[in-house]
Design a protein around this motif. Structure first.
Motif, PDB file in Angstrom:
ATOM      1  N   VAL A 136       0.838  -1.207   0.000  1.00  0.00           N
ATOM      2  CA  VAL A 136       0.000   0.000   0.000  1.00  0.00           C
ATOM      3  C   VAL A 136       0.870   1.253   0.000  1.00  0.00           C
ATOM      4  CG1 VAL A 136      -1.692   1.330   1.317  1.00  0.00           C
ATOM      5  CG2 VAL A 136      -1.952  -1.145   1.092  1.00  0.00           C
ATOM      6  N   ALA A 137       1.900   1.269   0.846  1.00  0.00           N
ATOM      7  CA  ALA A 137       2.751   2.449   0.943  1.00  0.00           C
ATOM      8  C   ALA A 137       3.480   2.723  -0.373  1.00  0.00           C
ATOM      9  CB  ALA A 137       3.758   2.274   2.077  1.00  0.00           C
ATOM     10  N   THR A 138       3.926   1.673  -1.044  1.00  0.00           N
ATOM     11  CA  THR A 138       4.619   1.866  -2.320  1.00  0.00           C
ATOM     12  C   THR A 138       3.674   2.459  -3.363  1.00  0.00           C
ATOM     13  OG1 THR A 138       6.135   0.037  -1.841  1.00  0.00           O
ATOM     14  CG2 THR A 138       5.901   0.703  -4.147  1.00  0.00           C
ATOM     15  N   ALA A 139       2.465   1.914  -3.457  1.00  0.00           N
ATOM     16  CA  ALA A 139       1.482   2.467  -4.394  1.00  0.00           C
ATOM     17  C   ALA A 139       1.127   3.895  -4.021  1.00  0.00           C
ATOM     18  CB  ALA A 139       0.229   1.596  -4.411  1.00  0.00           C
ATOM     19  N   SER A 144       1.351   9.850  -4.698  1.00  0.00           N
ATOM     20  CA  SER A 144       1.714  11.139  -4.124  1.00  0.00           C
ATOM     21  C   SER A 144       2.692  11.889  -5.016  1.00  0.00           C
ATOM     22  CB  SER A 144       2.328  10.917  -2.733  1.00  0.00           C
ATOM     23  OG  SER A 144       2.774  12.115  -2.170  1.00  0.00           O
ATOM     24  N   ILE A 145       3.642  11.169  -5.577  1.00  0.00           N
ATOM     25  CA  ILE A 145       4.580  11.800  -6.514  1.00  0.00           C
ATOM     26  C   ILE A 145       3.842  12.318  -7.734  1.00  0.00           C
ATOM     27  CG2 ILE A 145       6.464  11.289  -8.113  1.00  0.00           C
ATOM     28  CD1 ILE A 145       7.574   9.393  -5.928  1.00  0.00           C
ATOM     29  N   ALA A 146       2.903  11.512  -8.263  1.00  0.00           N
ATOM     30  CA  ALA A 146       2.132  11.942  -9.441  1.00  0.00           C
ATOM     31  C   ALA A 146       1.265  13.152  -9.131  1.00  0.00           C
ATOM     32  CB  ALA A 146       1.264  10.783  -9.933  1.00  0.00           C
ATOM     33  N   ALA A 147       0.771  13.248  -7.888  1.00  0.00           N
ATOM     34  CA  ALA A 147      -0.117  14.352  -7.520  1.00  0.00           C
ATOM     35  C   ALA A 147       0.634  15.647  -7.282  1.00  0.00           C
ATOM     36  CB  ALA A 147      -0.905  13.980  -6.263  1.00  0.00           C
ATOM     37  N   GLY A 148       1.928  15.568  -7.017  1.00  0.00           N
ATOM     38  CA  GLY A 148       2.689  16.783  -6.749  1.00  0.00           C
ATOM     39  C   GLY A 148       2.227  17.443  -5.456  1.00  0.00           C
ATOM     40  N   ASP A 149       1.927  18.738  -5.527  1.00  0.00           N
ATOM     41  CA  ASP A 149       1.506  19.483  -4.335  1.00  0.00           C
ATOM     42  C   ASP A 149       0.014  19.354  -4.046  1.00  0.00           C
ATOM     43  OD1 ASP A 149       4.100  20.363  -3.955  1.00  0.00           O
ATOM     44  OD2 ASP A 149       3.803  22.173  -5.167  1.00  0.00           O
ATOM     45  N   ALA A 169      -5.124   2.802   5.394  1.00  0.00           N
ATOM     46  CA  ALA A 169      -5.156   4.253   5.598  1.00  0.00           C
ATOM     47  C   ALA A 169      -3.884   4.726   6.283  1.00  0.00           C
ATOM     48  CB  ALA A 169      -6.387   4.633   6.417  1.00  0.00           C
ATOM     49  N   ARG A 170      -3.434   3.954   7.256  1.00  0.00           N
ATOM     50  CA  ARG A 170      -2.195   4.286   7.969  1.00  0.00           C
ATOM     51  C   ARG A 170      -1.006   4.296   7.013  1.00  0.00           C
ATOM     52  NH1 ARG A 170       2.090   1.604  10.113  1.00  0.00           N
ATOM     53  NH2 ARG A 170       2.876   2.265  12.176  1.00  0.00           N
ATOM     54  N   ALA A 171      -0.869   3.236   6.211  1.00  0.00           N
ATOM     55  CA  ALA A 171       0.264   3.131   5.290  1.00  0.00           C
ATOM     56  C   ALA A 171       0.220   4.225   4.232  1.00  0.00           C
ATOM     57  CB  ALA A 171       0.271   1.752   4.633  1.00  0.00           C
ATOM     58  N   ALA A 172      -0.971   4.539   3.724  1.00  0.00           N
ATOM     59  CA  ALA A 172      -1.090   5.582   2.705  1.00  0.00           C
ATOM     60  C   ALA A 172      -0.689   6.938   3.261  1.00  0.00           C
ATOM     61  CB  ALA A 172      -2.513   5.618   2.169  1.00  0.00           C
ATOM     62  N   TYR A 173      -1.072   7.205   4.502  1.00  0.00           N
ATOM     63  CA  TYR A 173      -0.710   8.484   5.129  1.00  0.00           C
ATOM     64  C   TYR A 173       0.799   8.592   5.303  1.00  0.00           C
ATOM     65  CZ  TYR A 173      -0.604  12.298   8.538  1.00  0.00           C
ATOM     66  OH  TYR A 173      -0.342  13.478   9.190  1.00  0.00           O
ATOM     67  N   ILE A 174       1.435   7.519   5.729  1.00  0.00           N
ATOM     68  CA  ILE A 174       2.888   7.526   5.867  1.00  0.00           C
ATOM     69  C   ILE A 174       3.550   7.869   4.539  1.00  0.00           C
ATOM     70  CG2 ILE A 174       4.874   5.965   6.158  1.00  0.00           C
ATOM     71  CD1 ILE A 174       3.293   4.637   8.445  1.00  0.00           C
ATOM     72  N   ALA A 175       2.984   7.362   3.439  1.00  0.00           N
ATOM     73  CA  ALA A 175       3.612   7.508   2.118  1.00  0.00           C
ATOM     74  C   ALA A 175       3.171   8.755   1.365  1.00  0.00           C
ATOM     75  CB  ALA A 175       3.331   6.270   1.278  1.00  0.00           C
ATOM     76  N   GLY A 176       2.466   9.685   2.008  1.00  0.00           N
ATOM     77  CA  GLY A 176       2.217  10.967   1.359  1.00  0.00           C
ATOM     78  C   GLY A 176       0.787  11.399   1.230  1.00  0.00           C
ATOM     79  N   PHE A 177      -0.192  10.502   1.467  1.00  0.00           N
ATOM     80  CA  PHE A 177      -1.589  10.947   1.457  1.00  0.00           C
ATOM     81  C   PHE A 177      -1.808  11.908   2.627  1.00  0.00           C
ATOM     82  CE2 PHE A 177      -2.094   8.034  -1.797  1.00  0.00           C
ATOM     83  CZ  PHE A 177      -3.419   7.878  -2.206  1.00  0.00           C
ATOM     84  N   GLU A 286      -2.332   5.876  -9.918  1.00  0.00           N
ATOM     85  CA  GLU A 286      -1.242   6.801 -10.188  1.00  0.00           C
ATOM     86  C   GLU A 286      -1.214   7.267 -11.645  1.00  0.00           C
ATOM     87  OE1 GLU A 286       0.967   2.784  -9.562  1.00  0.00           O
ATOM     88  OE2 GLU A 286      -1.064   3.569  -9.315  1.00  0.00           O
ATOM     89  N   TYR A 287      -1.638   6.397 -12.566  1.00  0.00           N
ATOM     90  CA  TYR A 287      -1.627   6.779 -13.982  1.00  0.00           C
ATOM     91  C   TYR A 287      -2.711   7.806 -14.287  1.00  0.00           C
ATOM     92  CZ  TYR A 287       1.173   2.535 -14.010  1.00  0.00           C
ATOM     93  OH  TYR A 287       2.132   1.587 -13.734  1.00  0.00           O
ATOM     94  N   ALA A 288      -3.896   7.607 -13.713  1.00  0.00           N
ATOM     95  CA  ALA A 288      -4.976   8.579 -13.903  1.00  0.00           C
ATOM     96  C   ALA A 288      -4.627   9.915 -13.263  1.00  0.00           C
ATOM     97  CB  ALA A 288      -6.278   8.035 -13.334  1.00  0.00           C
ATOM     98  N   ILE A 289      -3.998   9.863 -12.101  1.00  0.00           N
ATOM     99  CA  ILE A 289      -3.596  11.098 -11.431  1.00  0.00           C
ATOM    100  C   ILE A 289      -2.568  11.847 -12.280  1.00  0.00           C
ATOM    101  CG2 ILE A 289      -2.367  12.011  -9.420  1.00  0.00           C
ATOM    102  CD1 ILE A 289      -3.675   9.686  -7.819  1.00  0.00           C
ATOM    103  N   ALA A 290      -1.603  11.114 -12.821  1.00  0.00           N
ATOM    104  CA  ALA A 290      -0.598  11.749 -13.672  1.00  0.00           C
ATOM    105  C   ALA A 290      -1.237  12.364 -14.916  1.00  0.00           C
ATOM    106  CB  ALA A 290       0.464  10.732 -14.075  1.00  0.00           C
ATOM    107  N   ALA A 291      -2.266  11.687 -15.467  1.00  0.00           N
ATOM    108  CA  ALA A 291      -2.947  12.211 -16.658  1.00  0.00           C
ATOM    109  C   ALA A 291      -3.714  13.492 -16.359  1.00  0.00           C
ATOM    110  CB  ALA A 291      -3.893  11.151 -17.216  1.00  0.00           C
ATOM    111  N   LEU A 292      -4.009  13.734 -15.080  1.00  0.00           N
ATOM    112  CA  LEU A 292      -4.753  14.936 -14.693  1.00  0.00           C
ATOM    113  C   LEU A 292      -3.833  16.076 -14.272  1.00  0.00           C
ATOM    114  CD1 LEU A 292      -7.545  13.144 -12.659  1.00  0.00           C
ATOM    115  CD2 LEU A 292      -7.968  14.661 -14.616  1.00  0.00           C
TER     116      LEU A 292
END
Length: 440
Positions: A136-139, A144-149, A169-177, A286-292
């Protein structure tokens, strides 16, 4: 004590323990390592997560009356082994990568030094925690990188096991959510929570306008109104008419998001709501986020993709014995050598080589014969990756709870700045930096 975690394990761990107690090898000192032979999904880096959760679970790794009765009644182990487990407590030491750290193939993410009896029965629990949390954290980090700021909210509770939703939810928050919809993750781990209303809220009311009015009256004009239940342009008009141009935001959950977001932004600006934010949801990854990235979107909500590892629901980590003491106390490296599933024997230290602020190599130094600590200091230009979690059975509580989550998040966001530019690409490729194995 909370509910015991001792039976969150595979049977063969206890049958090995039983046999080792019979033949006298149970108390041999051993070193086990948890690592990945490769990065799942062709990712260019991994993010390790779950260590803080694992430490909390190990506090409750005890065999109470119910657990002992089950082992006895099912004849899983001998009566003598059941008796030996009555006062079980892990008394070894565990060290490893900090939670939120980046990792690569071969990285010794956890090192467990203990008797064989102590170490072997931790395999399933350690792997079940770190495999899922790291996936989860890796994804989440890639998203998060694709979303930028732009902020990211985790909204996947309805697509996961009820407890898995909390840990995701915990892992996603650690990784930038930045937030989660899951209230238990907020209570247990201190993850910021968010949420307003679903389509059911609009459909409950006789008109969309009445639904918007009621939401604004309850939550204020800073709320975000879901505008795509019926007709999106009409929903936007109703939203601004009800809340005024100071409306906090609108949410879009359907349609061709780049086109819809552009139309909604233009409409909001035309209506004078230039400060109203646009949040998009709807099966993002991540691909859809990057496309946006070029679209006038202010925030994202991600559900299914993040809680399932965006196509890689496990990190593929393994737990293997890499060294043990012989009959006379000498340490010796051991390793499985099967083709395609081999590993490097010997206890290891790990450092990351940094040049001009960017990571260039993962440096894993392997010991043959070694003292009890078995570690070496990094050389100039390297960063030490190993921290202690448990020393002689005593758990370092700083890695646990909400404060541990905040520290892991801060660490992840800091070390992510070390990634070389090629690591930021989303396409499948080799690891962003190579792993060097050095004898010491």
């Amino acid at each position: 004590m909370s509910a015991s975690t001792a039976l969150l394990t595979d049977r063969y761990e206890l049958t090995m323990l039983d046999a080792a107690l019979r033949d006298g090898t149970a108390h041999r000192r051993c070193v086990f390592e948890l690592f990945g032979r490769r990065l799942s999904g062709g990712r260019r880096f991994g993010v390790v997560a779950g260590q803080g959760r694992l430490m909390s679970l190990l506090r409750d790794f005890r065999f109470g009356d119910d657990e002992l009765r089950f082992l006895r009644d099912e004849r899983i182990v001998s009566p003598e082994t059941v008796s030996s487990l009555e006062n079980y407590r892990f008394t070894g030491s565990i060290s490893g990568y900090r939670e939120g750290e980046l990792y690569f193939p071969g990285s010794p993410l956890l090192t467990v030094e203990a008797s064989f009896a102590d170490a072997v029965i931790l395999e399933t629990l350690a792997l079940s925690v770190l495999n899922v949390d790291s996936a989860v954290a890796t994804a989440a980090s890639r998203m998060s990188i694709a979303a930028g700021d732009r902020p990211l909210a985790e909204m996947g509770s309805r697509r996961a096991h009820e407890q898995g939703a909390v840990t995701a939810a915990r892992a996603a928050y650690i990784a930038g959510f930045t937030a989660t919809s899951n209230l238990e993750a907020g209570r247990t781990w201190g993850v910021p929570t968010m949420g307003t209303a679903a389509h059911a809220w609009t459909l409950l009311h006789d008109t969309e306008r009445e639904a918007f009015q009621a939401q604004v009256e309850s939550l204020g004009t800073g709320t975000a109104l879901l505008v795509d239940t019926y007709d999106i342009p009409e929903g936007v008009r109703q939203a601004i008419d009800v809340a005024g141009t100071g409306l906090g935001g609108v949410r879009i959950d359907s349609g061709d998001l780049p086109l819809v977001a552009a139309d909604v932004r233009a409409q909001l600006d035309e209506l004078g709501a230039t400060g109203t934010k646009i949040t998009v949801t709807s099966d993002l990854d991540e691909y859809a986020i990057a496309a946006l990235a070029a679209s006038p979107v202010d925030a994202y909500g991600v559900g299914t993709s993040v809680v399932t590892g965006s196509g890689s629901p496990t990190a593929g980590l393994v737990y293997k014995i890499v060294a043990r003491q012989g009959a006379t106390g000498e340490w010796m490296p051991v390793a499985k050598k099967a083709e395609g599933k081999g590993s490097q024997g010997g206890r290891k230290s790990a450092h990351r080589r940094i040049l001009d602020g960017r990571a260039t190599h993962e440096v894993v130094r392997i010991a043959g014969a070694f003292d009890r600590d078995g570690r070496v200091d990094p050389v100039s230009g390297e960063r030490d990756l190993i921290v202690p979690y448990i020393v002689d059975g005593e758990i370092d509580a700083s890695h646990e709870g909400a404060s541990g989550v905040r520290a892991a998040r801060a660490h992840h966001l800091a070390v992510r700045e070390e990634l070389p530019v090629q690591a930021l690409a989303l396409s499948r490729s080799d690891p962003a930096i190579p792993t060097l194995y050095l004898e010491r």
